[in-house]
Motif scaffolding. Structure first.
Motif, PDB file in Angstrom:
ATOM      1  N   GLN A  69     -23.793  -0.585  14.555  1.00 19.94           N
ATOM      2  CA  GLN A  69     -22.359  -0.611  14.218  1.00 19.94           C
ATOM      3  C   GLN A  69     -21.492  -1.290  15.268  1.00 19.94           C
ATOM      4  O   GLN A  69     -20.265  -1.326  15.127  1.00 19.94           O
ATOM      5  N   LEU A  70     -22.133  -1.817  16.311  1.00 19.31           N
ATOM      6  CA  LEU A  70     -21.334  -2.403  17.415  1.00 19.31           C
ATOM      7  C   LEU A  70     -20.345  -3.472  16.940  1.00 19.31           C
ATOM      8  O   LEU A  70     -19.268  -3.614  17.500  1.00 19.31           O
ATOM      9  N   HIS A  71     -20.746  -4.207  15.884  1.00 21.15           N
ATOM     10  CA  HIS A  71     -19.867  -5.287  15.421  1.00 21.15           C
ATOM     11  C   HIS A  71     -18.597  -4.762  14.751  1.00 21.15           C
ATOM     12  O   HIS A  71     -17.673  -5.521  14.502  1.00 21.15           O
ATOM     13  N   HIS A  72     -18.550  -3.455  14.480  1.00 21.67           N
ATOM     14  CA  HIS A  72     -17.322  -2.860  13.904  1.00 21.67           C
ATOM     15  C   HIS A  72     -16.329  -2.445  14.987  1.00 21.67           C
ATOM     16  O   HIS A  72     -15.254  -1.956  14.680  1.00 21.67           O
ATOM     17  N   ALA A  86      -1.719  -1.922  30.790  1.00 23.15           N
ATOM     18  CA  ALA A  86      -2.201  -2.195  29.435  1.00 23.15           C
ATOM     19  C   ALA A  86      -2.963  -0.992  28.887  1.00 23.15           C
ATOM     20  O   ALA A  86      -3.852  -0.460  29.550  1.00 23.15           O
ATOM     21  N   GLU A  87      -2.612  -0.582  27.691  1.00 26.23           N
ATOM     22  CA  GLU A  87      -3.308   0.530  27.046  1.00 26.23           C
ATOM     23  C   GLU A  87      -4.442  -0.003  26.171  1.00 26.23           C
ATOM     24  O   GLU A  87      -4.380  -1.126  25.686  1.00 26.23           O
ATOM     25  N   VAL A  88      -5.442   0.858  25.989  1.00 18.43           N
ATOM     26  CA  VAL A  88      -6.612   0.415  25.231  1.00 18.43           C
ATOM     27  C   VAL A  88      -6.479   0.787  23.752  1.00 18.43           C
ATOM     28  O   VAL A  88      -5.986   1.858  23.403  1.00 18.43           O
ATOM     29  N   TYR A  89      -6.928  -0.149  22.912  1.00 20.62           N
ATOM     30  CA  TYR A  89      -6.889   0.027  21.455  1.00 20.62           C
ATOM     31  C   TYR A  89      -8.293  -0.144  20.887  1.00 20.62           C
ATOM     32  O   TYR A  89      -9.033  -1.032  21.320  1.00 20.62           O
ATOM     33  N   LEU A  90      -8.615   0.719  19.927  1.00 21.27           N
ATOM     34  CA  LEU A  90      -9.871   0.583  19.203  1.00 21.27           C
ATOM     35  C   LEU A  90      -9.511   0.217  17.769  1.00 21.27           C
ATOM     36  O   LEU A  90      -8.823   0.991  17.088  1.00 21.27           O
ATOM     37  N   ASN A  91      -9.953  -0.936  17.319  1.00 24.84           N
ATOM     38  CA  ASN A  91      -9.629  -1.408  15.962  1.00 24.84           C
ATOM     39  C   ASN A  91      -8.140  -1.202  15.651  1.00 24.84           C
ATOM     40  O   ASN A  91      -7.780  -0.606  14.630  1.00 24.84           O
ATOM     41  N   ASN A  92      -7.320  -1.663  16.601  1.00 29.17           N
ATOM     42  CA  ASN A  92      -5.847  -1.626  16.471  1.00 29.17           C
ATOM     43  C   ASN A  92      -5.198  -0.255  16.564  1.00 29.17           C
ATOM     44  O   ASN A  92      -4.014  -0.117  16.290  1.00 29.17           O
ATOM     45  N   LYS A  93      -5.964   0.747  16.947  1.00 28.34           N
ATOM     46  CA  LYS A  93      -5.397   2.096  17.104  1.00 28.34           C
ATOM     47  C   LYS A  93      -5.325   2.411  18.597  1.00 28.34           C
ATOM     48  O   LYS A  93      -6.331   2.234  19.324  1.00 28.34           O
ATOM     49  N   ASN A  94      -4.153   2.862  19.032  1.00 26.48           N
ATOM     50  CA  ASN A  94      -3.988   3.193  20.452  1.00 26.48           C
ATOM     51  C   ASN A  94      -4.785   4.463  20.764  1.00 26.48           C
ATOM     52  O   ASN A  94      -4.515   5.526  20.221  1.00 26.48           O
ATOM     53  N   ILE A  95      -5.782   4.320  21.646  1.00 30.30           N
ATOM     54  CA  ILE A  95      -6.617   5.487  21.980  1.00 30.30           C
ATOM     55  C   ILE A  95      -6.552   5.797  23.479  1.00 30.30           C
ATOM     56  O   ILE A  95      -7.423   6.491  24.009  1.00 30.30           O
ATOM     57  N   GLU A  96      -5.554   5.261  24.141  1.00 27.78           N
ATOM     58  CA  GLU A  96      -5.426   5.433  25.602  1.00 27.78           C
ATOM     59  C   GLU A  96      -5.535   6.909  26.012  1.00 27.78           C
ATOM     60  O   GLU A  96      -6.227   7.242  26.974  1.00 27.78           O
TER      61      GLU A  96
END
Ligand code: DC
Length: 232
Positions: A69-72, A86-96
């Motif tokens: 699933q890494l490509h997702h 800078a905050e981190v986002y996973l698939n456009n969701k802020n997960i900081e």
């Protein structure tokens, strides 16, 4: 040398968990007007994804499912003016915030042993630093990601000092847990991070070691800025 004539360099900051690498790295990036990248946040983002997808949990970890699933998994950073980093986002969701829990901390080291995960993240990190002018913190920055970094720092502090800092930080964020749980997490991560086969946490031969158990943040930033001035 005039500010504009200075060469942008790469500053690699590695070290054990909770040595305060990110605090120092953020301040350095601000002082130098460099980009700051928290690579631990990237491994935490993958771990967060794996927890959400039931790929990892108490007593189970399907590394094959994670690899498939890494490509997702798309990790990006977006600068937050208010916070100054800078905050981190996973698939456009802020997960900081969501990646700073003890749950993610508990599963991140096993996830970070997977070579396919490392390969993906290292490639992305190298791309982020291609124009230099970057401060990157992690475990393998001076050894694997940027072996040619102009400045390499290896941060250390006793496990108790680190656990105390982390415990205070988590309490301030409203997490309820014991000091012993935090100390156990810090020492377990040290062990897994240092003994994994792929890119273990080791001090690069040309890294400068800073033991910050008794140092203030300002002292550490000044020490590194002095090194930068001597290199630029
Ligand atoms: O810096 P941190 O504590 O947020 O990192 C979380 C975990 O991610 C750490 O225990 C090991 C892994 N990691 C890694 O293997 N390589 C990196 N460059 C950064 C982090």
């Amino acid at each position: 040398m005039a500010e504009d004539d200075k060469q942008n360099i790469i500053i690699a900051i590695d070290g054990f968990s909770s040595t305060g690498k990110s605090t120092i790295a953020k301040q350095l990036a601000k002082a130098l007007n460099y980009i700051y990248v928290d690579t631990g946040a990237m491994y935490r983002a993958v771990t967060y994804y794996a927890i959400e997808q039931n790929i990892i949990g108490e007593g189970f970890f399907s590394s094959d499912a994670l690899i498939a699933q890494l490509h997702h998994i798309h990790i990006t950073f977006k600068f937050n003016e208010e916070l100054g980093f800078a905050e981190v986002y996973l698939n456009n969701k802020n997960i900081e915030k969501a990646i700073r829990t003890l749950e993610v901390s508990r599963f991140v080291s096993p996830v970070a042993t997977i070579s396919e995960v490392r390969q993906k993240l290292v490639e992305e990190q190298q791309l982020m630093g291609k124009d230099r002018g970057i401060v990157m913190d992690g475990r393998d920055i001076g050894t694997v990601v940027f072996p040619d970094a102009e400045i390499k720092i290896f941060m250390i502090a006793s496990a108790e000092t680190r656990a105390k800092r982390r415990y205070k930080e988590l309490l301030e964020r409203g997490h309820h847990l014991s000091y012993d749980e935090v100390l156990e997490n810090v020492t377990t991560r040290d062990r897994i991070d240092s003994s994994r086969e792929d890119s273990p946490l080791v001090k690069a031969v040309d890294a400068i070691e800073i033991d910050n158990s008794e140092m203030t943040i300002d002292e550490q930033v000044h020490q590194i800025l002095k090194l930068v001035n001597s290199k630029e």
